[in-house]
Design an enzyme around this catalytic site. Structure first.
Site, PDB file in Angstrom:
ATOM      1  N   GLU A 121       2.670   1.069  -8.056  1.00 28.74           N
ATOM      2  CA  GLU A 121       2.310   2.391  -8.578  1.00 28.74           C
ATOM      3  C   GLU A 121       3.340   2.853  -9.605  1.00 28.74           C
ATOM      4  O   GLU A 121       2.985   3.438 -10.636  1.00 28.74           O
ATOM      5  CB  GLU A 121       2.223   3.390  -7.423  1.00 28.74           C
ATOM      6  CG  GLU A 121       1.694   4.748  -7.834  1.00 28.74           C
ATOM      7  CD  GLU A 121       1.554   5.703  -6.661  1.00 28.74           C
ATOM      8  OE1 GLU A 121       1.043   6.817  -6.879  1.00 28.74           O
ATOM      9  OE2 GLU A 121       1.959   5.351  -5.537  1.00 28.74           O
ATOM     10  N   GLU A 162       4.485   9.993   2.527  1.00 31.00           N
ATOM     11  CA  GLU A 162       3.082  10.390   2.367  1.00 31.00           C
ATOM     12  C   GLU A 162       2.165   9.193   2.559  1.00 31.00           C
ATOM     13  O   GLU A 162       1.123   9.276   3.219  1.00 31.00           O
ATOM     14  CB  GLU A 162       2.882  11.014   0.987  1.00 31.00           C
ATOM     15  CG  GLU A 162       1.436  11.283   0.615  1.00 31.00           C
ATOM     16  CD  GLU A 162       1.203  11.188  -0.878  1.00 31.00           C
ATOM     17  OE1 GLU A 162       0.207  10.554  -1.290  1.00 31.00           O
ATOM     18  OE2 GLU A 162       2.025  11.756  -1.641  1.00 31.00           O
ATOM     19  N   HIS A 163       2.537   8.050   1.980  1.00 28.74           N
ATOM     20  CA  HIS A 163       1.739   6.827   2.131  1.00 28.74           C
ATOM     21  C   HIS A 163       1.774   6.320   3.576  1.00 28.74           C
ATOM     22  O   HIS A 163       0.753   5.932   4.137  1.00 28.74           O
ATOM     23  CB  HIS A 163       2.275   5.731   1.209  1.00 28.74           C
ATOM     24  CG  HIS A 163       1.891   5.899  -0.223  1.00 28.74           C
ATOM     25  ND1 HIS A 163       1.293   4.889  -0.950  1.00 28.74           N
ATOM     26  CD2 HIS A 163       2.025   6.935  -1.079  1.00 28.74           C
ATOM     27  CE1 HIS A 163       1.082   5.313  -2.190  1.00 28.74           C
ATOM     28  NE2 HIS A 163       1.528   6.548  -2.294  1.00 28.74           N
TER      29      HIS A 163
END
Length: 378
Positions: free
Chosen positions: A80, A3-4
């Site tokens: 994160e 996704e990143h």
């Protein structure tokens, strides 16, 4: 990770250009991953529809996963994960899912583990994208000032897949459950009690949602009134239903000071059992129904929420279900339905307990489990 990385460069655009193209016209683009879906979304003016579809088509089909960007984003994701570990309310849910679904996809944290993130290669991302990012597994939805035929034509033109791909179903999940406790240096104990829930497609889905709301879905709910208002044992307390493709969880969460741990658990369990034994009143039923029905109406006022609603329905049900259809589902729930569904959930599997933080005085797992024994042995 994927996704990143889809935002970090394609064959014709680098990461900065992707960001600037959208912001040059006052638009925004982002993505998020849930337990069963990854969603890429954009918000823009109607005149920029072609631009938005073009960028989505580019990043989802032509991302390059350059090594320098890969290593840079690997560090960002590890940060994160570290930030996530500093947020006990989020972290306890990870342990909760891992306890209910051990060694299964649904039990794995969405963020991943540091070891796995450190080991992923560009080839891993390409292989995953090639297997899962295919037309048979994708839905494109839009809401607001958009012409449907124009959107379809753009998608046909810009998404150039030659193979629809094969739908990939994960292995069937199995609700196992158990006990997880970690004594950690947090200000509060974060506690979760969980029971086997139901999937999206289950005929009792609307009943289960109404039941969870009546128990702990708002300030007037039984849990909030008893745990917070009457006894002052916790600031945050609520119940929830998490439904998935083939499984689900009905749970109760509370965060409380260590001094309240000994009293908190029996009070929470007592409210669950009281509802199972006595049912709820007509007033509670109607109040819970109204919360869901009002939510259906209010979601229509958010263009982004409507677009997500459309896409999620197509992925889950294979069709769009209008608010009127969902409203009828909630309106049809009866008092007897609520009590029956709660009893069935309590009897379907042993209770799961997940506790994170200071927990002196928290009852042993066997003691909590035994409170529900009459239902689990029925």
């Amino acid at each position: 990770f994927l996704e990143h990385m889809t935002f970090k460069g394609t064959k014709t655009r680098n990461a900065r250009q992707i960001a600037e193209i959208f912001e040059d016209v006052g638009a925004s683009i982002n993505a998020f991953t849930s337990n069963e879906q990854t969603v890429y979304y954009a918000r823009f003016l109607p005149k920029d529809l072609t631009l938005a579809v073009e960028i989505f088509a580019d990043i989802l089909q032509h991302s390059t996963f350059a090594e320098d960007e890969l290593e840079r984003e690997r560090g960002v994701i590890l940060q994160e994960i570290a930030m996530h570990h500093d947020q006990p309310e989020d972290l306890v849910f990870d342990h909760f899912h891992a306890t209910i679904y051990p060694d299964q996809p649904l039990g794995r944290t969405i963020l991943g583990t540091p070891d796995r993130i450190s080991a992923f290669t560009a080839d891993d991302l390409r292989a995953y994208m090639g297997k899962h990012y295919v037309p048979s597994r994708m839905v494109i939805s839009a809401a607001g000032k958009v012409d449907h035929d124009e959107l379809v034509d753009l998608v046909k033109c810009l998404f150039t897949y030659t193979d629809p791909g094969q739908p990939q179903r994960p292995p069937a999940s199995q609700h196992i459950g158990g006990d997880y406790r970690q004594d950690a240096d947090f200000e509060q104990m974060h506690l979760l009690l969980g029971f086997k829930g139901i999937p999206f497609h289950h005929p009792d889905y609307y009943t289960a949602q109404v039941m969870a709301t009546a128990l702990g879905g708002g300030m007037s709910s039984r849990l909030f009134q008893e745990v917070r208002e009457r006894r002052g044992l916790a600031y945050s307390v609520y119940s929830f239903l998490s439904s998935y493709e083939d499984n689900g969880i009905f749970g109760v969460y509370a965060a409380a000071a260590e001094s309240s741990a000994a009293e908190l658990t029996p009070v929470m369990c007592g409210e669950i059992l009281r509802m199972a034994e006595e049912g709820i009143s007509e007033e509670e039923l109607q109040r819970a129904k109204n919360q869901h029905i009002a939510g259906l109406q209010m979601v229509r006022e958010s263009v982004s929420s409507v677009a997500e609603w459309l896409g999620r329905h197509l992925l889950v049900y294979g069709e769009y279900r209008p608010a009127e259809v969902l409203q009828k589902g909630y309106e049809s729930v009866t008092l007897e339905d609520v009590q029956r569904v709660l009893r069935e959930m309590l009897s379907a599997a042993p209770v799961t307990v997940a506790a994170l933080g200071p927990q002196q005085g928290l009852a042993e797992y066997d003691c909590i489990r035994d409170l529900f024994t009459s239902y689990q042995s029925a």
